[in-house]
Design a protein around this motif. Sequence first.
Motif, PDB file in Angstrom:
ATOM      1  N   TRP A 132      50.520  12.517   9.113  1.00  0.00           N
ATOM      2  CA  TRP A 132      50.288  11.679   7.936  1.00  0.00           C
ATOM      3  C   TRP A 132      49.859  10.264   8.306  1.00  0.00           C
ATOM      4  CZ3 TRP A 132      53.421   7.383   7.639  1.00  0.00           C
ATOM      5  CH2 TRP A 132      54.618   7.405   8.352  1.00  0.00           C
ATOM      6  N   ARG A 133      50.241   9.773   9.512  1.00  0.00           N
ATOM      7  CA  ARG A 133      49.810   8.437   9.944  1.00  0.00           C
ATOM      8  C   ARG A 133      48.788   8.518  11.073  1.00  0.00           C
ATOM      9  NH1 ARG A 133      53.945   3.692  11.872  1.00  0.00           N
ATOM     10  NH2 ARG A 133      52.716   3.818  13.777  1.00  0.00           N
ATOM     11  N   ARG A 134      48.360   9.734  11.405  1.00  0.00           N
ATOM     12  CA  ARG A 134      47.359   9.953  12.453  1.00  0.00           C
ATOM     13  C   ARG A 134      46.273  10.859  11.885  1.00  0.00           C
ATOM     14  NH1 ARG A 134      51.269  12.565  16.641  1.00  0.00           N
ATOM     15  NH2 ARG A 134      52.294  13.118  14.663  1.00  0.00           N
ATOM     16  N   HIS A 193      56.427   9.380  12.185  1.00  0.00           N
ATOM     17  CA  HIS A 193      54.998   9.061  12.272  1.00  0.00           C
ATOM     18  C   HIS A 193      54.368   9.628  13.536  1.00  0.00           C
ATOM     19  CE1 HIS A 193      54.886   5.927  15.468  1.00  0.00           C
ATOM     20  NE2 HIS A 193      56.138   5.761  15.133  1.00  0.00           N
ATOM     21  N   ASP A 194      55.201   9.881  14.559  1.00  0.00           N
ATOM     22  CA  ASP A 194      54.694  10.427  15.814  1.00  0.00           C
ATOM     23  C   ASP A 194      55.252  11.824  16.065  1.00  0.00           C
ATOM     24  OD1 ASP A 194      57.294   9.591  16.128  1.00  0.00           O
ATOM     25  OD2 ASP A 194      56.970   8.557  18.043  1.00  0.00           O
ATOM     26  N   LEU A 207      51.072   2.880   4.487  1.00  0.00           N
ATOM     27  CA  LEU A 207      51.621   3.874   5.410  1.00  0.00           C
ATOM     28  C   LEU A 207      51.674   3.375   6.852  1.00  0.00           C
ATOM     29  CD1 LEU A 207      49.846   7.145   4.201  1.00  0.00           C
ATOM     30  CD2 LEU A 207      52.112   6.293   3.555  1.00  0.00           C
ATOM     31  N   LYS A 244      55.080   2.386   8.212  1.00  0.00           N
ATOM     32  CA  LYS A 244      56.204   3.298   7.982  1.00  0.00           C
ATOM     33  C   LYS A 244      56.506   4.101   9.238  1.00  0.00           C
ATOM     34  CE  LYS A 244      55.785   4.083   2.977  1.00  0.00           C
ATOM     35  NZ  LYS A 244      57.170   3.709   2.643  1.00  0.00           N
ATOM     36  N   SER A 245      57.779   4.316   9.507  1.00  0.00           N
ATOM     37  CA  SER A 245      58.178   5.137  10.650  1.00  0.00           C
ATOM     38  C   SER A 245      58.373   6.592  10.259  1.00  0.00           C
ATOM     39  CB  SER A 245      59.469   4.597  11.276  1.00  0.00           C
ATOM     40  OG  SER A 245      60.534   4.658  10.337  1.00  0.00           O
ATOM     41  N   HIS A 246      58.730   6.846   8.984  1.00  0.00           N
ATOM     42  CA  HIS A 246      58.954   8.199   8.478  1.00  0.00           C
ATOM     43  C   HIS A 246      58.379   8.295   7.071  1.00  0.00           C
ATOM     44  CE1 HIS A 246      61.964   7.906  11.654  1.00  0.00           C
ATOM     45  NE2 HIS A 246      62.080   9.221  11.625  1.00  0.00           N
TER      46      HIS A 246
END
Length: 258
Positions: A180-182, A169-170, A229, A232-234
């Motif tokens: 995808w999460r940013r 996510h980072d 989402l 989620k980490s991945h």
Amino acid sequence: MALYDHTGQTYARTRQPDPRIAAVIDDAVRGMDSVANIGAGSGSYEPTDTVIAVEPSEVMIAQRPPAAAPAVQAVAEQLPIHTDAVDAALAILTVHHWYDLDRGIAELKRIARRRIVILTWDHTVYREFWLVRDYLPAAAVTDARLAVPLPRLTALLGEVSITPIPVPHDCVDGFGGAYWRRPEAYLDETVRAGMSMLAMTPAALLPDGLNRLRDDLATDAWSTRHAELLDKSHLDLGYRLVTAELRSGRRKRLPREN
């Protein structure tokens, strides 16, 4: 002019290797004493055992760090490397830009004695990514045009192992699915410039979708729609590491005697 002479100008700022992805690639070439990095770009994910890098773009070569392996300007379809010269050939997010995939894979097989490792992506998974599905369908068309179907790649390589590479996510490497999460990152022109899928989509086809994304972020519609989402980490967006073991026992090429 090589494609990345234009699209690769921001790579040193936006495309830093992610250590978690690098660890998977390093593991794939573990035990290989010599590696040729083909389509090497600015040197992201280049293993320490790399002895030569091949890259067609002068712009990308100029962004390689001083301590990187020596680089030559050439294309994958005509590698200036001797037959059986290295233990492994590595190709990271590059096969989709080769003008002749069959010939490029044949060249990897020619120069590598033991292993071929390729990082690519599966468009049948990636096309469901919210960015291209909901906001930028023109980019999905570009992605479909660029992507190498995995069945075609595996047919050329023979027996392979395929390892999914979930995106953190980072993620610090700004490839197409990295944010995808940013989602706000996709509104940054510099970030988009480092993504082939977006850089190669006609600019006039992007503003409508980007404006809708901007509005959805401002009203929290995006976070509501994609609430699943946020914890989620991945996320699996289709990125795949394809590894082919070549026939063993090929002798190292000896220096030519005078």
